[in-house]
Design an enzyme around this catalytic site. Sequence first.
Site, short mmCIF file in Angstrom:
data_model
loop_
_atom_site.label_atom_id
_atom_site.label_comp_id
_atom_site.label_asym_id
_atom_site.label_seq_id
_atom_site.Cartn_x
_atom_site.Cartn_y
_atom_site.Cartn_z
N ASN A 72 0.83 -1.21 0.00
CA ASN A 72 0.00 0.00 0.00
C ASN A 72 0.86 1.26 0.00
O ASN A 72 0.56 2.24 -0.67
CB ASN A 72 -0.92 0.02 1.22
CG ASN A 72 -2.07 -0.96 1.11
OD1 ASN A 72 -2.26 -1.60 0.08
ND2 ASN A 72 -2.84 -1.08 2.16
N ARG A 101 -11.56 -4.23 -13.64
CA ARG A 101 -10.46 -5.14 -13.28
C ARG A 101 -11.02 -6.55 -13.32
O ARG A 101 -12.01 -6.84 -12.65
CB ARG A 101 -9.93 -4.85 -11.87
CG ARG A 101 -9.42 -3.43 -11.65
CD ARG A 101 -8.75 -3.29 -10.29
NE ARG A 101 -8.58 -1.90 -9.90
CZ ARG A 101 -7.58 -1.12 -10.30
NH1 ARG A 101 -6.68 -1.61 -11.12
NH2 ARG A 101 -7.50 0.14 -9.89
N ARG A 133 -6.01 1.86 -13.02
CA ARG A 133 -4.62 2.00 -12.61
C ARG A 133 -3.96 0.68 -12.26
O ARG A 133 -4.49 -0.12 -11.48
CB ARG A 133 -4.53 2.96 -11.41
CG ARG A 133 -3.10 3.28 -11.00
CD ARG A 133 -3.10 4.28 -9.88
NE ARG A 133 -3.53 5.60 -10.34
CZ ARG A 133 -4.26 6.42 -9.59
NH1 ARG A 133 -4.67 6.05 -8.40
NH2 ARG A 133 -4.60 7.60 -10.07
N HIS A 136 -16.32 3.11 -14.26
CA HIS A 136 -16.10 2.34 -13.04
C HIS A 136 -17.34 1.54 -12.66
O HIS A 136 -17.33 0.78 -11.69
CB HIS A 136 -15.72 3.32 -11.91
CG HIS A 136 -15.20 2.68 -10.68
ND1 HIS A 136 -15.87 2.70 -9.48
CD2 HIS A 136 -14.05 2.00 -10.45
CE1 HIS A 136 -15.16 2.06 -8.56
NE2 HIS A 136 -14.05 1.63 -9.12
N ARG A 167 -13.79 2.49 5.21
CA ARG A 167 -12.59 1.66 5.35
C ARG A 167 -11.31 2.48 5.34
O ARG A 167 -10.43 2.31 6.17
CB ARG A 167 -12.53 0.64 4.21
CG ARG A 167 -11.36 -0.33 4.32
CD ARG A 167 -11.12 -1.04 3.01
NE ARG A 167 -10.42 -0.21 2.04
CZ ARG A 167 -10.62 -0.25 0.74
NH1 ARG A 167 -11.52 -1.05 0.24
NH2 ARG A 167 -9.93 0.52 -0.07
N HIS A 216 -15.15 -3.58 0.82
CA HIS A 216 -15.19 -2.91 -0.48
C HIS A 216 -16.61 -2.52 -0.90
O HIS A 216 -16.78 -1.74 -1.84
CB HIS A 216 -14.57 -3.83 -1.54
CG HIS A 216 -14.26 -3.17 -2.84
ND1 HIS A 216 -15.02 -3.36 -3.97
CD2 HIS A 216 -13.26 -2.32 -3.20
CE1 HIS A 216 -14.52 -2.65 -4.97
NE2 HIS A 216 -13.44 -2.02 -4.53
#
Length: 736
Positions: free
Chosen positions: A92, A423, A453, A483, A612, A640
């Site tokens: 991260n 993704r 990304r 997205h 989060r 998520h």
Amino acid sequence: MIATDPTSTTTSQLPQAAADTPTESGMNNEVRTRPVANKATDSSAANLDDPSFYTHRELSQLQFNIRVLEQALDDSTPLLERLKFLLIFSSNLDEFFEIRVAGLKEQIAFAREKRDADGLSPTEALAQISLIAHEQIARQYQILNEVLLPSLEKEKIRFIRRRHWTAKIKTWVRRYFKEEIEPILSPIGLDPTHPFPLLVNKSLNFIVELDGTDAFGRDSGLAIIPAPRSLPRIIKIPDEIVEDGVNYVFLSSMIHAHANDLFHGMQVKGCYQFRLTRNADLSLDPEEVDDLARALRGELVQRRFGDAVRLEVVNSCPTHLVDYLVRQFNLTQQELYLVDGPVNLTRLFSVTGLKSHPHLQFPPFTPGLPKPLLSKITNIFQLISRQDLLLYHPFESFTPVVDMLRQAAKDPNVLAIKQTLYRTGANSEIVDALVEAARNGKEVTAVIEIRARFDEESNLALAARLQAAGAVVIYGVIGFKTHAKMMLILRREGSELVRYAHLGTGNYHAGNARLYTDYSLLTSDDALCEDVAKLFGQLIGMGKILRMKKLLHAPFTLRKTLLDLIARETNNALQNKPSRIIIKVNSLTDARMIKALYKASQAGVPIDLIVRGMCCLRPGIPGVSSTITVRSVIGRFLEHSRVYYFLNAEADEQIYLSSADWMERNLDRRVETCFPLEGKRLINRVKKELETYLADNIRAWVQNSDGSYTAISPTGTQLIRNSQQSLLEKLTSVAK
């Protein structure tokens, strides 16, 4: 003993607003008992633009990473999972420097400095980031060296340093180095004809100090050894060399031990590892791009060689060599990190899944299925036509989503499939099914976001694969990342054309669906499916904004509707009607949304935020946010899912699921979807799952009014409540 996070306090020190948790009797009781009379007496005087009411987004992101690091010290977590948390912190932080820190440095370099709602300039933010990052990175290595590695050694998992090599290990290392490593290395002597090499982002390198003159009379005294990415960073010692346990040596140890072999006839005075982190963000000007895919391929090459943003050097490196490297990369001491161990910790991920030590990992589980999917009916379209199906991954299986697409690919009645892909993973069953559908003559259209990304390259590859199969591939809309997570299937049933849709909060990625918490809705609702069809039409074709019946979508209706929903709760509170807001997102940074929540709190609306990561809002400020709580749940799975709950005076509770976080980019510069849950059954279910998170007292952190976080722990006779474990026990059981 490792010192605790300086930002943490004990639970008893929590402000009252942050310590509130739902009562055992359930959320509805909580709504009625929480006081509405918390309206700020001086709310009209509070200036909601006051910078002290906001936290800088990058500093908030750094706080999240610290919470992740804290899990490495949790004795209740299996040991290899604790190591994994430490490595996630490292990974991260790599991205944090590559993107966040790099972005702040760019603002300064191009004289585009701007202060966000928190009032900090990029220069001021970088100074604070440096202080915190240096402290926490040092702490990370302390945890690794003093806690985790000794604990792993007790479990007979060892990383054997050179000073502990036996004669047998030394002999094996020499042979391995000669056969597997030395032929691949390309040491670079530094002199006027061999300038300092251009090093790849995050690559492992060694600076070597030499004594003597080489065959050509060169005596610069310095060399660089780049470690090729093809070489493993940790190498398992064969069992016949060390019979007891699982034993490794670091690649860096092997190179240190045999550096002399690389510079024949010269003396190696020292060999020290270092790693450079570069700006890895991509910059594409939509106004100057006529072929997005081609332009992106060019940018991907440059990503590996962006501007330097961080230098990590092993702390045994002499000061004059450290200073030389700092000057070489045009960095400052603020951007230098001296570390007590390997500079590339993320390569240790390969150890965390050791099959020989299952007791040191989370126990496996089998995701559950809703009752309708356990019936004898195998046609998923028949099931969805009867009722909406809601899945909560990873507690419930992602397989029905894949099966829906697989069946569509083979079903002769299916005419067309449309899907967004953000993704998906390198080996995607979703993409396999789309390829099969296209080859079977279905009209397949994929809207692929090739600017996702760090997934740009794989997305370009899957786009080419789909095109080769005959699918139509669209790269979304220039200037707006796609997205949204949605799939639309058109099927002929008798004389009618029927639409089926999947809408989700997470990506079409089977691997992520085992690690991330996300909702999936499978539906044949006419109005919702029609809205999905309209949105696909906007993405694929051209035209004005279309009016939707149920679906909210950014950048058009989502922000406005959310502000309206917050305003409704605000007005209800002002009229002494029941009110309540619960928001679960990954990030909350948008100042307009924060101000709306502050105004709702001033009116007395009880607001619980489950955020989060980044949260720029500060709870518990008298007269501003006294009715707001913020908590972050860090556990086995990455939280998520995005869920928005509004009480609506108890007349008609509303829950929306969404792909969007409450960030400027999501609400204004991305194509996002937000869809309502309908029917008491689904609304009550998700409400109870939100309640489970709000009751967590073992994996939750609450934010204090100064922006710091405190880990919650049960007190006295309070029951232990682990939200993710509770959901595992409930949703993975067969009988539901």
